[in-house]
Design a protein around this motif. Structure first.
Motif, PDB file in Angstrom:
ATOM      1  N   GLY A  24      39.488  40.593  40.105  1.00  0.00           N
ATOM      2  CA  GLY A  24      40.344  39.560  39.514  1.00  0.00           C
ATOM      3  C   GLY A  24      40.217  39.457  38.011  1.00  0.00           C
ATOM      4  N   ILE A  25      40.257  38.227  37.525  1.00  0.00           N
ATOM      5  CA  ILE A  25      40.227  37.963  36.080  1.00  0.00           C
ATOM      6  C   ILE A  25      38.941  38.510  35.454  1.00  0.00           C
ATOM      7  CG2 ILE A  25      40.010  36.099  34.385  1.00  0.00           C
ATOM      8  CD1 ILE A  25      41.948  34.457  36.143  1.00  0.00           C
ATOM      9  N   VAL A  45      28.777  38.162  43.699  1.00  0.00           N
ATOM     10  CA  VAL A  45      28.222  38.187  45.056  1.00  0.00           C
ATOM     11  C   VAL A  45      28.852  39.298  45.900  1.00  0.00           C
ATOM     12  CG1 VAL A  45      27.385  35.817  45.304  1.00  0.00           C
ATOM     13  CG2 VAL A  45      29.815  36.306  45.667  1.00  0.00           C
ATOM     14  N   VAL A  64      25.527  32.994  41.173  1.00  0.00           N
ATOM     15  CA  VAL A  64      25.385  32.105  40.015  1.00  0.00           C
ATOM     16  C   VAL A  64      24.910  30.693  40.380  1.00  0.00           C
ATOM     17  CG1 VAL A  64      27.103  33.345  38.626  1.00  0.00           C
ATOM     18  CG2 VAL A  64      27.830  31.375  40.024  1.00  0.00           C
ATOM     19  N   ASN A  90      32.584  33.076  34.365  1.00  0.00           N
ATOM     20  CA  ASN A  90      33.897  33.196  35.009  1.00  0.00           C
ATOM     21  C   ASN A  90      33.825  33.010  36.533  1.00  0.00           C
ATOM     22  OD1 ASN A  90      36.752  34.612  35.351  1.00  0.00           O
ATOM     23  ND2 ASN A  90      35.312  35.806  36.588  1.00  0.00           N
ATOM     24  N   ILE A  93      34.284  29.628  42.994  1.00  0.00           N
ATOM     25  CA  ILE A  93      34.938  29.665  44.300  1.00  0.00           C
ATOM     26  C   ILE A  93      36.387  29.281  44.040  1.00  0.00           C
ATOM     27  CG2 ILE A  93      35.080  28.671  46.607  1.00  0.00           C
ATOM     28  CD1 ILE A  93      32.129  28.351  46.610  1.00  0.00           C
ATOM     29  N   GLN A  95      39.333  32.017  45.162  1.00  0.00           N
ATOM     30  CA  GLN A  95      39.979  32.736  46.254  1.00  0.00           C
ATOM     31  C   GLN A  95      39.486  32.225  47.612  1.00  0.00           C
ATOM     32  OE1 GLN A  95      39.942  36.915  45.730  1.00  0.00           O
ATOM     33  NE2 GLN A  95      41.260  37.262  47.457  1.00  0.00           N
ATOM     34  N   ILE A 144      34.938  29.536  31.856  1.00  0.00           N
ATOM     35  CA  ILE A 144      36.316  29.549  32.351  1.00  0.00           C
ATOM     36  C   ILE A 144      36.558  28.273  33.166  1.00  0.00           C
ATOM     37  CG2 ILE A 144      38.079  30.809  33.632  1.00  0.00           C
ATOM     38  CD1 ILE A 144      37.019  32.322  31.139  1.00  0.00           C
ATOM     39  N   ALA A 145      37.395  27.418  32.627  1.00  0.00           N
ATOM     40  CA  ALA A 145      37.754  26.163  33.312  1.00  0.00           C
ATOM     41  C   ALA A 145      39.089  26.399  34.029  1.00  0.00           C
ATOM     42  CB  ALA A 145      37.838  25.032  32.291  1.00  0.00           C
ATOM     43  N   TYR A 159      38.033  21.511  43.518  1.00  0.00           N
ATOM     44  CA  TYR A 159      38.177  22.557  42.494  1.00  0.00           C
ATOM     45  C   TYR A 159      38.458  21.933  41.123  1.00  0.00           C
ATOM     46  CZ  TYR A 159      40.024  26.665  40.069  1.00  0.00           C
ATOM     47  OH  TYR A 159      40.254  27.666  39.155  1.00  0.00           O
ATOM     48  N   LEU A 191      48.139  29.193  35.944  1.00  0.00           N
ATOM     49  CA  LEU A 191      48.133  29.990  37.170  1.00  0.00           C
ATOM     50  C   LEU A 191      48.273  31.476  36.816  1.00  0.00           C
ATOM     51  CD1 LEU A 191      48.063  29.286  40.208  1.00  0.00           C
ATOM     52  CD2 LEU A 191      50.559  29.331  40.161  1.00  0.00           C
ATOM     53  N   THR A 197      45.265  34.257  43.496  1.00  0.00           N
ATOM     54  CA  THR A 197      46.385  33.319  43.348  1.00  0.00           C
ATOM     55  C   THR A 197      47.486  33.603  44.363  1.00  0.00           C
ATOM     56  OG1 THR A 197      45.954  32.921  41.032  1.00  0.00           O
ATOM     57  CG2 THR A 197      48.218  32.622  41.746  1.00  0.00           C
TER      58      THR A 197
HETATM   59  N1  LIG Z   1      43.732  32.904  39.081  1.00  0.00           N
HETATM   60  C1  LIG Z   1      44.092  31.739  38.542  1.00  0.00           C
HETATM   61  O1  LIG Z   1      45.264  31.326  38.616  1.00  0.00           O
HETATM   62  C2  LIG Z   1      43.108  30.913  37.791  1.00  0.00           C
HETATM   63  C3  LIG Z   1      43.587  29.835  37.035  1.00  0.00           C
HETATM   64  C4  LIG Z   1      42.699  29.047  36.323  1.00  0.00           C
HETATM   65  C5  LIG Z   1      41.346  29.363  36.356  1.00  0.00           C
HETATM   66  N2  LIG Z   1      40.915  30.423  37.105  1.00  0.00           N
HETATM   67  C6  LIG Z   1      39.493  30.713  37.081  1.00  0.00           C
HETATM   68  O2  LIG Z   1      39.314  32.043  36.622  1.00  0.00           O
HETATM   69  C7  LIG Z   1      38.136  32.586  37.211  1.00  0.00           C
HETATM   70  C8  LIG Z   1      38.458  33.877  37.941  1.00  0.00           C
HETATM   71  O3  LIG Z   1      39.453  33.618  38.924  1.00  0.00           O
HETATM   72  P1  LIG Z   1      40.146  34.765  39.806  1.00  0.00           P
HETATM   73  O4  LIG Z   1      41.577  34.458  39.920  1.00  0.00           O
HETATM   74  O5  LIG Z   1      39.745  36.108  39.311  1.00  0.00           O
HETATM   75  O6  LIG Z   1      39.486  34.414  41.232  1.00  0.00           O
HETATM   76  P2  LIG Z   1      38.594  35.262  42.235  1.00  0.00           P
HETATM   77  O7  LIG Z   1      38.275  34.335  43.342  1.00  0.00           O
HETATM   78  O8  LIG Z   1      39.290  36.533  42.547  1.00  0.00           O
HETATM   79  O9  LIG Z   1      37.309  35.631  41.361  1.00  0.00           O
HETATM   80  C9  LIG Z   1      36.165  34.878  41.300  1.00  0.00           C
HETATM   81  C10 LIG Z   1      34.996  35.826  41.332  1.00  0.00           C
HETATM   82  O10 LIG Z   1      33.786  35.056  41.361  1.00  0.00           O
HETATM   83  C11 LIG Z   1      32.951  35.610  42.344  1.00  0.00           C
HETATM   84  N3  LIG Z   1      32.004  34.625  42.856  1.00  0.00           N
HETATM   85  C12 LIG Z   1      32.251  33.612  43.731  1.00  0.00           C
HETATM   86  N4  LIG Z   1      31.127  32.946  43.991  1.00  0.00           N
HETATM   87  C13 LIG Z   1      30.148  33.540  43.266  1.00  0.00           C
HETATM   88  C14 LIG Z   1      28.765  33.289  43.122  1.00  0.00           C
HETATM   89  N5  LIG Z   1      28.156  32.300  43.787  1.00  0.00           N
HETATM   90  N6  LIG Z   1      28.053  34.086  42.287  1.00  0.00           N
HETATM   91  C15 LIG Z   1      28.647  35.116  41.619  1.00  0.00           C
HETATM   92  N7  LIG Z   1      29.965  35.392  41.725  1.00  0.00           N
HETATM   93  C16 LIG Z   1      30.695  34.609  42.549  1.00  0.00           C
HETATM   94  C17 LIG Z   1      33.899  36.099  43.434  1.00  0.00           C
HETATM   95  O11 LIG Z   1      33.259  37.031  44.311  1.00  0.00           O
HETATM   96  C18 LIG Z   1      35.011  36.701  42.613  1.00  0.00           C
HETATM   97  O12 LIG Z   1      34.774  38.062  42.315  1.00  0.00           O
HETATM   98  C19 LIG Z   1      37.580  31.491  38.121  1.00  0.00           C
HETATM   99  O13 LIG Z   1      36.652  30.709  37.375  1.00  0.00           O
HETATM  100  C20 LIG Z   1      38.802  30.667  38.427  1.00  0.00           C
HETATM  101  O14 LIG Z   1      38.462  29.361  38.814  1.00  0.00           O
HETATM  102  C21 LIG Z   1      41.758  31.203  37.824  1.00  0.00           C
END
Ligand SMILES: NC(=O)c1ccc[n+]([C@@H]2O[C@H](COP(=O)([O-])OP(=O)(O)OC[C@H]3O[C@@H](n4cnc5c(N)ncnc54)[C@H](O)[C@@H]3O)[C@@H](O)[C@H]2O)c1
Length: 253
Positions: A24-25, A45, A64, A90, A93, A95, A144-145, A159, A191, A197
Motif C-alpha cells: 500500500g501507501i 507484520v 509497532v 505509517n 489497522i 485494511q 501518517i494521520a 479509526y 481517500l 481502500t
Molecule cells: N488508503 C487511504 O485512503 C488512507 C487515507 C488516509 C490515511 N491512510 C493511512 O495511510 C497508512 C497506510 O494505509 P494503506 O492504505 O496503505 O493501508 P494498508 O492497510 O494497506 O497498510 C497498512 C500497513 O500497516 C501494516 N500493519 C498493520 N498493523 C501493523 C502492526 N501492528 N505493525 C506493523 N505493521 C502493521 C499492514 O500490514 C499494512 O502493510 C495508514 O496509516 C492509513 O491509516 C490511508
C-alpha cells in the motif's frame, strides 16, 4: 544547504524507517524515498511481496504496537546503517477494519486493538528512535494521520479517534523535541486508492469522494510520497508540529 535540500528531496544516504511498508501507501513511500537515494528499512507484520527493484530497501518483521519489537527494530536498523535520520509512522489497522460500522456496534476488543496499533504504535515509535535522533542532534518524524479527522467520516469511530490522537501526539511531542534538532509533523491523506481502500469502499463512494475535491480526481499514493519526502528532508527543518492535509482540496486547515 544544497540544491537537493531546496527541492525537498532527501539527501542520498538518508536512513529512513518506514512502518507498514510491506504494501500500500507505505510501500510507495519506501520506493519514492529509496529512489532519491535513501536507505530504507520497512517494518511490517506481513511479508513484503513486491520486488525492491534494486533499491536500498530492507524489510523487517515488526509489530509497532509492541515495545520489544521496537527495540529490536531500532537495533537492527542501527546495526545495518549506523543511524536513523527519519521515521515515517505509517503502519495502521486500516485494511483490516472490514466494513464500516456504527460506533454503537464496535466491539471493545476491536477499539483497543485499533488504538494499540494506530496510536500507541506511533508513540512507541517516536519513543524508540528519540535517543538515537537526540544523540545525532537531528531527526525527522512523519506521522501518517487521516483527513477523516477533519471531515468526520461516519461509521469509522475507532479509526478516526486513533488518527485524531496521532495529530495531538504530533503537536505535543514536537514541542518536547524541537530543541534536540528533531521535527515531528503529520500528514493527513484523503481517500487514497490503494488495495485497502478499494476493499473497504465501493466504486460509487470512491467516485463521489473524488468529485468533491478541488482537484477532482482519484488520489494515488504517489500524490502523498513527495510531501512525506519533503518532511523527511533538510528543507523542512523549521516546520514542526503541523498536520498537512493532502486530499486534493476537500478539507482546509
Ligand atoms: N488508503 C487511504 O485512503 C488512507 C487515507 C488516509 C490515511 N491512510 C493511512 O495511510 C497508512 C497506510 O494505509 P494503506 O492504505 O496503505 O493501508 P494498508 O492497510 O494497506 O497498510 C497498512 C500497513 O500497516 C501494516 N500493519 C498493520 N498493523 C501493523 C502492526 N501492528 N505493525 C506493523 N505493521 C502493521 C499492514 O500490514 C499494512 O502493510 C495508514 O496509516 C492509513 O491509516 C490511508
Amino acid at each position: 544547504m544544497t540544491s537537493t535540500d531546496l527541492r525537498g528531496e532527501v539527501a542520498p544516504g538518508t536512513v529512513v524507517l518506514v512502518t507498514g511498508g510491506a504494501r500500500g501507501i507505505g510501500a510507495e513511500l519506501s520506493r519514492h524515498l529509496a529512489a532519491q537515494g535513501a536507505a530504507v528499512v520497512t517494518a511490517d507484520v506481513v511479508e513484503a511481496t513486491e520486488e525492491t527493484g534494486g533499491l536500498d530497501i530492507t524489510h523487517v518483521r515488526a509489530d509497532v504496537s509492541d515495545e520489544a519489537s521496537w527495540r529490536e527494530l531500532v537495533a537492527a536498523t542501527l546495526d545495518r546503517h549506523g543511524r536513523i535520520d527519519a521515521l515515517v509512522n505509517n503502519a495502521a489497522i486500516y485494511q483490516g477494519l472490514g466494513v464500516k460500522q456504527p460506533f454503537t456496534d464496535i466491539p471493545v476488543e476491536e477499539w483497543d486493538r485499533v488504538m494499540a496499533v494506530n496510536t500507541r504504535g506511533v508513540w512507541l515509535g517516536m519513543r524508540a528512535v528519540h535517543p538515537v535522533m537526540k544523540a545525532q542532534g537531528r531527526g525527522r518524524v512523519v506521522n501518517i494521520a487521516s483527513s477523516t479527522v477533519h471531515t468526520g467520516v461516519p461509521y469509522f469511530a475507532h479509526y478516526t479517534a486513533s488518527k485524531g490522537a496521532v495529530i495531538a501526539l504530533t503537536r505535543s511531542v514536537a514541542r518536547e523535541v524541537g530543541a534536540d534538532g528533531i521535527t515531528v509533523n503529520a500528514v493527513a491523506p484523503g481517500l487514497v486508492e490503494t488495495e485497502a481502500t478499494r476493499s473497504l469502499n465501493d466504486a460509487d463512494y470512491l467516485a463521489a469522494s473524488a468529485g468533491r475535491r478541488a482537484v477532482p480526481r482519484a488520489m494515488e499514493p504517489g500524490d502523498l510520497a513527495p510531501v512525506v519526502s519533503f518532511l523527511c528532508s533538510e528543507g523542512s527543518g523549521f516546520l514542526t508540529g503541523q498536520t498537512l492535509i493532502v486530499d486534493g482540496g476537500v478539507a482546509f486547515s
